[in-house]
Design a protein around this motif. Structure first.
Motif, PDB file in Angstrom:
ATOM      1  N   SER A  38       8.965  -1.873  19.058  1.00 45.02           N
ATOM      2  CA  SER A  38      10.269  -2.371  19.486  1.00 45.02           C
ATOM      3  C   SER A  38      10.815  -3.308  18.424  1.00 45.02           C
ATOM      4  N   GLY A  39      12.113  -3.614  18.541  1.00 46.95           N
ATOM      5  CA  GLY A  39      12.712  -4.555  17.612  1.00 46.95           C
ATOM      6  C   GLY A  39      12.110  -5.937  17.733  1.00 46.95           C
ATOM      7  N   GLU A  40      11.854  -6.361  18.983  1.00 44.35           N
ATOM      8  CA  GLU A  40      11.242  -7.676  19.205  1.00 44.35           C
ATOM      9  C   GLU A  40       9.874  -7.763  18.532  1.00 44.35           C
ATOM     10  N   GLU A  41       9.099  -6.691  18.687  1.00 43.70           N
ATOM     11  CA  GLU A  41       7.763  -6.675  18.085  1.00 43.70           C
ATOM     12  C   GLU A  41       7.858  -6.636  16.559  1.00 43.70           C
ATOM     13  N   ALA A  42       8.846  -5.927  16.032  1.00 45.57           N
ATOM     14  CA  ALA A  42       9.030  -5.880  14.584  1.00 45.57           C
ATOM     15  C   ALA A  42       9.346  -7.263  14.034  1.00 45.57           C
ATOM     16  N   GLY A  62      15.515  -2.093  24.333  1.00 48.90           N
ATOM     17  CA  GLY A  62      15.482  -3.535  24.152  1.00 48.90           C
ATOM     18  C   GLY A  62      16.272  -3.910  22.917  1.00 48.90           C
ATOM     19  N   MET A  63      15.654  -4.679  22.032  1.00 52.16           N
ATOM     20  CA  MET A  63      16.293  -4.997  20.765  1.00 52.16           C
ATOM     21  C   MET A  63      16.244  -3.763  19.877  1.00 52.16           C
ATOM     22  N   GLY A  64      17.382  -3.116  19.680  1.00 50.45           N
ATOM     23  CA  GLY A  64      17.421  -1.905  18.875  1.00 50.45           C
ATOM     24  C   GLY A  64      17.289  -2.200  17.395  1.00 50.45           C
ATOM     25  N   GLY A  65      17.303  -1.133  16.601  1.00 43.02           N
ATOM     26  CA  GLY A  65      17.119  -1.285  15.169  1.00 43.02           C
ATOM     27  C   GLY A  65      18.185  -2.131  14.508  1.00 43.02           C
ATOM     28  N   LEU A  66      19.458  -1.969  14.927  1.00 43.79           N
ATOM     29  CA  LEU A  66      20.534  -2.741  14.316  1.00 43.79           C
ATOM     30  C   LEU A  66      20.379  -4.230  14.585  1.00 43.79           C
ATOM     31  N   GLU A  67      20.054  -4.584  15.832  1.00 40.13           N
ATOM     32  CA  GLU A  67      19.837  -5.988  16.168  1.00 40.13           C
ATOM     33  C   GLU A  67      18.631  -6.547  15.419  1.00 40.13           C
ATOM     34  N   ALA A  68      17.586  -5.737  15.323  1.00 40.96           N
ATOM     35  CA  ALA A  68      16.369  -6.186  14.650  1.00 40.96           C
ATOM     36  C   ALA A  68      16.620  -6.441  13.166  1.00 40.96           C
TER      37      ALA A  68
END
Length: 225
Positions: A38-42, A62-68
């Motif tokens: 997930s983005g959060e985990e990244a 959740g937190m997608g790639g763009l947000e991440a």
């Protein structure tokens, strides 16, 4: 990169991550240091593992790639991020690049293309897709002269102390030309173009070709078609 390129894989599908790992396993310059679902985990693993590069799926719950990308680049601007997607939708890819990503890979590309592109990004040789370059130009075509592109970032000084040759190279970068194409056009070696590009980035205090394209358009060095 004497210690090798530390790579973090981020995709919510386990099989997709396995596929990425298989592709990069043959690259001796790269070492996979972790996998995020997930983005959060990244974001958390970027802080813990300090990767040099992240392969980031653009669509995750959740937190997608763009947000991440935005969150990671805000806290860790030196980390290079390559988006991984099944679609070549320029608008999504453009948004990722604006948020700081260095490039993108389509999941249906053959492994050899992946390997070549990852090496190019790692060593700052990846060209900007011409369609994305034109998207950048068109975005700023509607802006008023002198409008700041990013209020959170100090705007480079006009001119930047570039030599005439560096200005020529900057213009071609902004048009989406590769280092090889620029070298052929200007009668230079690829090595010379790469060195000039490194100097240009340092002089302008910029990080990648997307920012160079924005810089060139703002100062009237290139025009949208």
């Amino acid at each position: 990169m004497n210690r090798g390129v530390r790579l973090l894989l981020a995709d919510d599908h386990r099989h997709a991550r396995e596929g990425m790992r298989t592709i990069v396993s043959s690259l001796e310059e790269f070492t996979v240091v972790g996998e995020a679902a997930s983005g959060e985990e990244a974001l958390r693993m970027t802080e813990e593992l300090a990767p040099d590069m992240i392969l980031m799926d653009i669509n995750m719950p959740g937190m997608g790639g763009l947000e991440a990308v935005k969150a990671i680049k805000t806290s860790f601007p030196a980390v290079k991020i390559v988006m991984v997607t099944v679609s070549d939708d320029v608008s999504h890819l453009f948004e990722a690049l604006k948020k700081g990503a260095q490039g993108y890979l389509l999941k249906n590309l053959n492994p050899a293309a992946w390997r070549d592109y990852l090496r190019a990004v790692a060593f700052d040789e990846a060209p900007l897709n011409p369609d994305v370059a034109m998207s950048i130009l068109r975005e700023f075509a509607d802006r008023k002269p002198g409008h700041a592109t990013d209020p959170t970032r100090e705007r480079p000084q006009d001119g930047g102390g570039l030599t005439p040759r560096e200005r020529d190279i900057l213009q071609e970068v902004a048009r989406g030309q590769t280092n090889r194409e620029i070298a052929a056009l200007l009668g230079l070696s690829e090595h010379t173009v790469k060195n000039h590009l490194k100097n240009i980035l340092q002089k302008l205090h910029l990080d990648n070709r997307v920012q160079l394209t924005r810089y060139a358009y703002e100062r009237g060095m290139v025009e949208p078609e």
